[in-house]
Design a protein around this motif. Structure first.
Motif, short mmCIF file in Angstrom:
data_model
loop_
_atom_site.label_atom_id
_atom_site.label_comp_id
_atom_site.label_asym_id
_atom_site.label_seq_id
_atom_site.Cartn_x
_atom_site.Cartn_y
_atom_site.Cartn_z
N THR A 99 33.39 44.40 43.74
CA THR A 99 34.38 45.00 42.82
C THR A 99 33.72 46.07 41.96
N SER A 152 38.55 39.33 47.26
CA SER A 152 38.93 38.73 45.97
C SER A 152 40.01 37.70 46.19
N SER A 154 42.48 39.64 39.29
CA SER A 154 41.05 39.72 39.60
C SER A 154 40.26 38.69 38.79
#
Lengths: 408, 126
Positions: free
Chosen positions: A94, A349, A195
């Motif tokens: 990320t 994710s 997230s």
């Protein structure tokens, strides 16, 4: 007045923590290809992140411990170590995607090639983490990120058919792209709103700012106002893409396309505002993901962490931070396409979501930590329902990605 | 004081008297008193004991990674006699200051060879 200011600042950090490169890419792609048909996913994601961030904030305020700190006590040293490794990989990927976003925003603003900006972005993010005070950092990027509101404003300048937009938001249709692609985009968009790093960051920030039970109301208020504002900004990204990109048959392969509706509405000034907003949200998210990677490691091993002590007193924490930043930059220097990287990031994710959310729910119900501040019955019902959705997204993410060749 | 070792001590955060983070309770040590009754004598923290408790290939890899940074290859853990513990809540509080305890070897190595060489390492940024 001071209380009002503090509340505003809390909201700003929540907004800053919500929108990132994942939202920019996923929301615009969803709008360009499926119109408003994914609005419900965004709504669901906002409800989920609000519920779980509230729990994580409450755990931090009552126990003085961050989420990852407690995960190890409840999962045991071995399972928690595996969880740490998986979470670390996802967070660093990320971070790479966010740094790519910073570099893309800088290219949009300057025209200088993207790869040149990658190391610059890495060094700049690291320098800010090394030197700038925590609250300043959150507020500056949160405030600048609000410039994304230009997307909502643009809707009034563009030939928006509001009735059609509204109808699109309440109908679920695959718009000729197939249901596989529809659900692939749904999973990616959902992952972008929930997230895991947002929760790590939120709870660690609470510990770092020494929240106590007295700050609970403020923390809850920030979550319940800030995340929905972030959701509204993401929704306006979907809407502008629906109005402009969809009819023109454009797909999103870079931030140029994301900014296209704004350029159409406001010209060069619009481009400047959009580039500033993209820069702020991706840079802010790069700070948060970098810190989250180091928080997770330090909190598993019990190392000294955080920005309140000098780096030499938290050498292991700062080493992990430095190494993560380096890995993020190296990932991009393989010349991987940053938008493709963002798509892969969203899928991994999604797979890793339960690793973060299940332990939060477990600790939020543990009376040895929270006493009578454990979850109430209604929150638990909601949280379990959301966890089932999170687990479904996690299970279907890879099959969907393979089956649809990343949503083709 | 009754305390459930596996539930309330193992894997819990260790704090010094001012709340500085010392490490996790990676393992505990029992000893026998003169009558032969076992008692909890010390809390241990360090990658060596953690690696042993994690076990398997993963545990060995963890210990090997830590060994790279130390001259003491046996990875002696930091040992805190149990009477140093003042309070156990969401963390384990000790009555000493962090400076009075030996610093982790990995922390020392990274501090000396990496972090201290970067300008501004001695200043907290808040």
């Amino acid at each position: 007045m001071r209380k009002l200011l503090a509340a505003t600042l809390g909201i700003l950090s929540a907004v800053g923590g919500f929108v990132d490169i994942g939202d920019l890419v996923a929301a615009s792609q969803a709008g360009a290809r499926f119109g408003m048909a994914h609005s419900w996913v965004l709504l669901l994601g906002v409800v989920a992140i609000c519920a779980y961030a509230e729990m994580a904030g409450r755990i931090a305020a009552v126990t003085g411990r961050a989420v990852f700190d407690l995960i190890r006590e409840r999962l045991g040293a071995r399972v928690a170590l595996l969880n740490l490794l998986a979470s670390y990989v996802v967070t660093v990927v990320t971070l790479g995607a966010e740094l790519g976003g910073v570099a893309l925003a800088l290219r949009l603003a300057t025209g200088v090639p993207y790869l040149i900006w990658v190391p610059v972005a890495g060094v700049a993010v690291w320098l800010v983490l090394w030197r700038i005070r925590f609250p300043v950092m959150e507020r500056v990027f949160g405030l600048a990120g609000l410039a994304l509101v230009v997307f909502a404003v643009a809707l009034f300048w563009l030939p928006t058919d509001w009735a059609a937009l509204g109808r699109g938001a309440v109908t679920i249709e695959e718009a000729g792209h197939g249901w596989g692609a529809y659900w692939f985009v749904a999973v990616a968009l959902f992952a972008s709103t929930v997230s895991p790093y947002e929760v790590f960051f939120f709870s660690s920030g609470g510990v770092e700012e020494r929240w106590s039970a007295a700050d609970l109301a403020d923390a809850r208020f920030s979550v319940l106002v800030g995340f929905p504002i972030g959701g509204f900004l993401a929704l306006s990204l979907i809407a502008t893409a629906t109005v402009v990109l969809g009819p023109a048959g454009l797909t999103v392969s870079g931030l140029e396309e994301v900014a296209h509706p704004i350029v159409l509405a406001f010209g060069g000034l619009g481009l400047a505002i959009a580039a500033l907003a993209f820069f702020a949200v991706t840079f802010g998210a790069a700070l948060e993901t970098g810190l989250s990677a180091a928080y997770a490691a330090a909190q598993y091993f019990g190392w000294q962490w955080g920005k309140r002590v000098s780096p030499r007193e938290a050498a292991r924490f700062h080493t992990v931070l430095l190494v993560s930043m380096l890995l993020g930059v190296l990932l991009l220097l393989t010349t991987i396409d940053p938008v493709a990287l963002t798509e892969y990031m969203l899928i991994i994710s999604a797979v890793a979501l339960p690793l973060t959310y299940l332990p939060i729910l477990v600790v939020a119900n543990d009376r040895t930590y929270l006493g009578d501040r454990v979850n109430g019955r209604w929150l638990n019902t909601l949280a379990v329902a959301l966890l089932l959705i999170i687990m479904t997204a996690s299970v279907v993410a890879i099959p969907l990605a393979v089956g649809t060749r990343m949503g083709q | 004081m009754r305390i459930e070792v596996s539930r309330e001590l193992l894997d819990r955060q260790l704090l010094d008297v001012r709340g500085r983070l010392i490490g996790k309770v990676d393992d505990v040590e029992f000893a026998l008193d003169p009558e032969g009754t076992p008692y909890l004598s010390a809390l241990l923290t360090g990658p060596g004991v953690l690696g042993t408790r994690v076990g398997g290939r993963l545990g060995r890899m963890l210990a090997l990674a830590a060994e790279r940074f130390v001259t003491d290859r046996s990875l002696t853990p930091l040992r805190m006699p149990y009477p140093l513990v003042t309070r156990v809540d969401s963390a384990v509080w000790l009555r000493v200051r962090a400076e009075e305890l030996p610093t982790s070897a990995v922390e020392q190595w990274l501090r000396r060879h990496l972090i201290d060489r970067i300008p501004g390492a001695g200043r907290a940024s808040g």
